[in-house]
Design an enzyme around this catalytic site. Sequence first.
Site, PDB file in Angstrom:
ATOM      1  N   HIS A   1       0.739  -1.173  -0.041  1.00 26.12           N
ATOM      2  CA  HIS A   1       0.122   0.102  -0.046  1.00 26.12           C
ATOM      3  C   HIS A   1       0.947   1.239   0.027  1.00 26.12           C
ATOM      4  CE1 HIS A   1       0.656  -1.313   4.055  1.00 26.12           C
ATOM      5  NE2 HIS A   1       0.692   0.128   4.458  1.00 26.12           N
TER       6      HIS A   1
ATOM      7  N   HIS B   1       0.821   5.163   1.339  1.00 25.94           N
ATOM      8  CA  HIS B   1       0.270   6.226   2.006  1.00 25.94           C
ATOM      9  C   HIS B   1       0.316   7.759   1.244  1.00 25.94           C
ATOM     10  CE1 HIS B   1       0.395   3.909   6.028  1.00 25.94           C
ATOM     11  NE2 HIS B   1       1.231   3.494   5.348  1.00 25.94           N
TER      12      HIS B   1
HETATM   13  P1  5GP Z   1       1.620   0.263   7.281  1.00 29.36           P
HETATM   14  O1  5GP Z   1       2.211   0.774   8.836  1.00 29.36           O
HETATM   15  O2  5GP Z   1       1.611  -0.990   7.011  1.00 29.36           O
HETATM   16  O3  5GP Z   1       2.515   1.074   6.323  1.00 29.36           O
HETATM   17  O4  5GP Z   1       0.254   1.048   7.492  1.00 29.36           O
HETATM   18  C1  5GP Z   1      -0.869   0.279   7.890  1.00 29.36           C
HETATM   19  C2  5GP Z   1      -1.902   1.428   7.758  1.00 29.36           C
HETATM   20  O5  5GP Z   1      -3.119   0.918   7.663  1.00 29.36           O
HETATM   21  C3  5GP Z   1      -1.979   2.191   9.038  1.00 29.36           C
HETATM   22  O6  5GP Z   1      -1.811   3.587   8.813  1.00 29.36           O
HETATM   23  C4  5GP Z   1      -3.532   1.728   9.786  1.00 29.36           C
HETATM   24  O7  5GP Z   1      -3.804   2.846  10.473  1.00 29.36           O
HETATM   25  C5  5GP Z   1      -4.312   1.520   8.535  1.00 29.36           C
HETATM   26  N1  5GP Z   1      -4.825   0.482   8.769  1.00 29.36           N
HETATM   27  C6  5GP Z   1      -4.820  -0.850   9.442  1.00 29.36           C
HETATM   28  N2  5GP Z   1      -5.981  -1.540   9.263  1.00 29.36           N
HETATM   29  C7  5GP Z   1      -6.905  -0.752   8.668  1.00 29.36           C
HETATM   30  C8  5GP Z   1      -8.411  -1.168   8.291  1.00 29.36           C
HETATM   31  O8  5GP Z   1      -8.975  -2.133   8.817  1.00 29.36           O
HETATM   32  N3  5GP Z   1      -9.127   0.047   7.769  1.00 29.36           N
HETATM   33  C9  5GP Z   1      -8.295   1.069   7.350  1.00 29.36           C
HETATM   34  N4  5GP Z   1      -8.906   2.082   6.627  1.00 29.36           N
HETATM   35  N5  5GP Z   1      -6.928   1.307   7.867  1.00 29.36           N
HETATM   36  C10 5GP Z   1      -6.393   0.534   8.276  1.00 29.36           C
END
Ligand code: 5GP
Length: 137
Positions: free
Chosen positions: A100, A102
């Site tokens: 993903h 951001h």
């Molecule tokens: P990472 O740290 O893996 O780059 O980012 C994961 C992101 O996904 C975090 O910012 C977290 O808040 C978001 N996130 C995790 N689970 C969910 C979910 O079930 N729904 C949404 N909309 N965001 C999520």
Amino acid sequence: MKKDCIFCKIANGEISSATLYEDDEFRVILDMGPASRGHALILPKEHYSDLCQLDEAVAARVLPLAKKLGTAMTKALNCDGFNLVQNNGEAAGQTVLHFHMHIIPRYAGGPKIVAWEPGKTSDEERAQIVEAVRAEL
Ligand code: 5GP
Ligand code: ZN
């Protein structure tokens, strides 16, 4: 779709989400724990654990999509800039192992979100790094 992957379920509509954009290959949603107002996530509908696994044709669509969303969010939310952040691996802060990107809107005078203290390096260290990485390309 990968079983038990939350982002596979969200991207493919099995779990509902606040969706800013959707097409055949991607869904862009609002992050449920936003770093700032409007924090969004670009999710491919296919499962790839991180950037190293990402299909190149899908990868080629990610930056144009980030541009489209970032441009629209700048107008709609009146943000003053935005960061693109893409974590790979737990050591890098990746908590959901489905690729993903951001999109984090930034507002003038707001808190530091993506920042680091500049470190130190040397000519020798840089030469070693260049040699090691180039050998793997
Ligand atoms: P990472 O740290 O893996 O780059 O980012 C994961 C992101 O996904 C975090 O910012 C977290 O808040 C978001 N996130 C995790 N689970 C969910 C979910 O079930 N729904 C949404 N909309 N965001 C999520
Ligand atoms: Zn997945």
